[in-house]
Design a protein around this motif. Structure first.
Motif, PDB file in Angstrom:
ATOM      1  N   VAL A  71       0.863  -1.183   0.000  1.00 54.61           N
ATOM      2  CA  VAL A  71       0.000   0.000   0.000  1.00 54.61           C
ATOM      3  C   VAL A  71       0.899   1.234   0.000  1.00 54.61           C
ATOM      4  O   VAL A  71       1.887   1.295   0.736  1.00 54.61           O
ATOM      5  CB  VAL A  71      -0.922   0.012   1.231  1.00 54.61           C
ATOM      6  N   LEU A  72       0.550   2.196  -0.825  1.00 51.95           N
ATOM      7  CA  LEU A  72       1.339   3.416  -0.957  1.00 51.95           C
ATOM      8  C   LEU A  72       0.523   4.599  -0.455  1.00 51.95           C
ATOM      9  O   LEU A  72      -0.649   4.764  -0.834  1.00 51.95           O
ATOM     10  CB  LEU A  72       1.712   3.627  -2.426  1.00 51.95           C
ATOM     11  N   THR A  73       1.132   5.413   0.410  1.00 45.73           N
ATOM     12  CA  THR A  73       0.468   6.638   0.868  1.00 45.73           C
ATOM     13  C   THR A  73       1.500   7.746   0.997  1.00 45.73           C
ATOM     14  O   THR A  73       2.680   7.554   0.673  1.00 45.73           O
ATOM     15  CB  THR A  73      -0.297   6.409   2.190  1.00 45.73           C
ATOM     16  N   PHE A  74       1.073   8.921   1.483  1.00 45.35           N
ATOM     17  CA  PHE A  74       1.906  10.113   1.386  1.00 45.35           C
ATOM     18  C   PHE A  74       1.950  10.866   2.713  1.00 45.35           C
ATOM     19  O   PHE A  74       0.963  10.917   3.447  1.00 45.35           O
ATOM     20  CB  PHE A  74       1.374  11.028   0.279  1.00 45.35           C
ATOM     21  N   CYS A 144      -2.454  -0.944  -3.784  1.00 46.78           N
ATOM     22  CA  CYS A 144      -3.485   0.016  -3.386  1.00 46.78           C
ATOM     23  C   CYS A 144      -2.801   1.340  -3.080  1.00 46.78           C
ATOM     24  O   CYS A 144      -1.729   1.355  -2.469  1.00 46.78           O
ATOM     25  CB  CYS A 144      -4.250  -0.494  -2.164  1.00 46.78           C
ATOM     26  N   VAL A 145      -3.406   2.433  -3.505  1.00 50.71           N
ATOM     27  CA  VAL A 145      -2.898   3.772  -3.213  1.00 50.71           C
ATOM     28  C   VAL A 145      -3.926   4.484  -2.339  1.00 50.71           C
ATOM     29  O   VAL A 145      -5.131   4.466  -2.647  1.00 50.71           O
ATOM     30  CB  VAL A 145      -2.649   4.569  -4.508  1.00 50.71           C
ATOM     31  N   VAL A 146      -3.452   5.074  -1.238  1.00 51.56           N
ATOM     32  CA  VAL A 146      -4.350   5.746  -0.302  1.00 51.56           C
ATOM     33  C   VAL A 146      -3.946   7.214  -0.190  1.00 51.56           C
ATOM     34  O   VAL A 146      -2.793   7.521   0.081  1.00 51.56           O
ATOM     35  CB  VAL A 146      -4.298   5.097   1.098  1.00 51.56           C
ATOM     36  N   LEU A 147      -4.915   8.100  -0.401  1.00 49.68           N
ATOM     37  CA  LEU A 147      -4.705   9.526  -0.176  1.00 49.68           C
ATOM     38  C   LEU A 147      -5.724   9.941   0.883  1.00 49.68           C
ATOM     39  O   LEU A 147      -6.897  10.160   0.582  1.00 49.68           O
ATOM     40  CB  LEU A 147      -4.883  10.319  -1.468  1.00 49.68           C
TER      41      LEU A 147
END
Length: 238
Positions: A71-74, A144-147
Motif C-alpha cells: 500500500v502506498l500513501t503520502f 493500493c494507493v491511499v490519499l
C-alpha cells in the motif's frame, strides 16, 4: 498573505482556470464575480512513464512486493494524514507493507512512534523523498494507493494511480470524490473505515465504475479555446 494575493489575482484576472470542479466552486464562493473556467488536470501522463531504470528497479522498496501486498500513501504535508493509514494497518488481520512517501524529520519520528503503538512498525516504511523514477516504479507496483488528505484541490497521485489501473482509497472530507466520482473508494476519515476500504481494495471487492478521465490534450484545448473566445486578438493558431 497567500490567500489575499490569490484572491486579488483572481478578481483582477480577465479569466481564471480551475483544475477541478471543487476548486472552481470554492473560488466562486470567494470571488463570485470572477470569470472562471473549468480546465481539469489531465490524467494520462502516467501512461507515458518509461520503464523503471535499473537503479529504481533494484530499490529495496520494490522487493517488498515479494512479502505480500503493498500500500502506498503520502506524508509530505500534514494534511495527508498518513497517521490514519498507519492506524488502519493495525486493524487488518493480514497486514500489507505500507510505504509512506515524503515524511521526514520530526514528523517522521512521530509517525514511527505511531507505527510502534499500533504494532505495525515492521510493516511501515519511511523512505522520505524519492526520485521521480523510483516514485513511478512504486506507483506502478502498488496494490493500493491511499490519499487520506483532509483537503485536496485535485490529487495528482489519484489520477496517476487510476491511469495505471491501481485501486485508490480516499477520505470523505478530502473533496476527491467530487473530482474522481465512483472510480475511488471513499472512506470516513477514521482508521477503521480506511482499513475496511483498503481490505476491500486488496481483495478486489466493490470495484468502482470506470471513470472517463480527461487527457492533458483536453486540458490544453479547453484553455486555448477559452482564451481565444474571450480575447480574439490572443487567438492561438495550431
Amino acid at each position: 498573505m497567500y490567500r489575499a494575493i490569490w484572491l486579488n489575482s483572481v478578481k483582477r484576472a480577465a479569466m481564471a482556470f480551475c483544475i477541478s470542479r471543487k476548486t472552481l466552486d470554492e473560488t466562486a464562493g470567494f470571488a463570485p464575480d470572477a470569470v472562471l473556467v473549468l480546465a481539469e488536470n489531465g490524467h494520462d501522463h502516467a501512461l507515458r512513464w518509461q520503464r523503471c531504470n535499473m537503479a529504481a528497479s533494484n530499490s529495496p522498496l520494490r522487493k517488498l512486493a515479494e512479502d505480500g501486498d503493498v500500500v502506498l500513501t503520502f506524508g509530505h504535508r500534514n494534511n495527508k494524514r498518513p497517521e490514519l493509514v498507519i492506524a488502519a494497518l493495525g486493524t487488518l488481520p493480514v497486514k500489507p507493507n505500507l510505504i509512506v512517501l515524503g515524511a521526514d524529520g520530526n514528523y517522521r519520528d512521530s509517525l514511527e512512534e505511531s507505527a510502534q503503538a499500533y504494532g505495525v512498525a515492521d510493516k511501515v516504511h519511511f523512505p522520505g523523498y524519492v526520485s521521480d523514477e523510483e516514485y513511478q516504479c512504486l506507483m506502478m507496483d502498488a496494490d493500493c494507493v491511499v490519499l487520506a488528505s483532509s483537503d485536496e484541490g485535485f490529487g495528482l497521485p489519484v489520477a496517476e494511480a487510476l491511469s495505471l489501473g491501481r485501486p485508490v482509497v480516499v477520505t470523505s472530507d478530502s473533496g476527491l470524490e467530487t473530482t474522481f466520482a465512483d472510480s475511488v473508494r471513499v472512506a470516513a476519515p477514521e482508521h477503521e473505515a480506511i482499513g475496511k476500504a483498503i481490505a476491500d481494495a486488496l481483495a478486489g471487492r466493490d470495484v468502482p465504475s470506470e471513470y472517463n478521465a480527461p487527457s492533458w490534450t483536453d486540458t490544453v484545448v479547453t484553455v486555448r479555446e477559452a482564451i481565444s473566445a474571450a480575447i480574439p486578438e490572443c487567438s492561438i493558431k495550431v
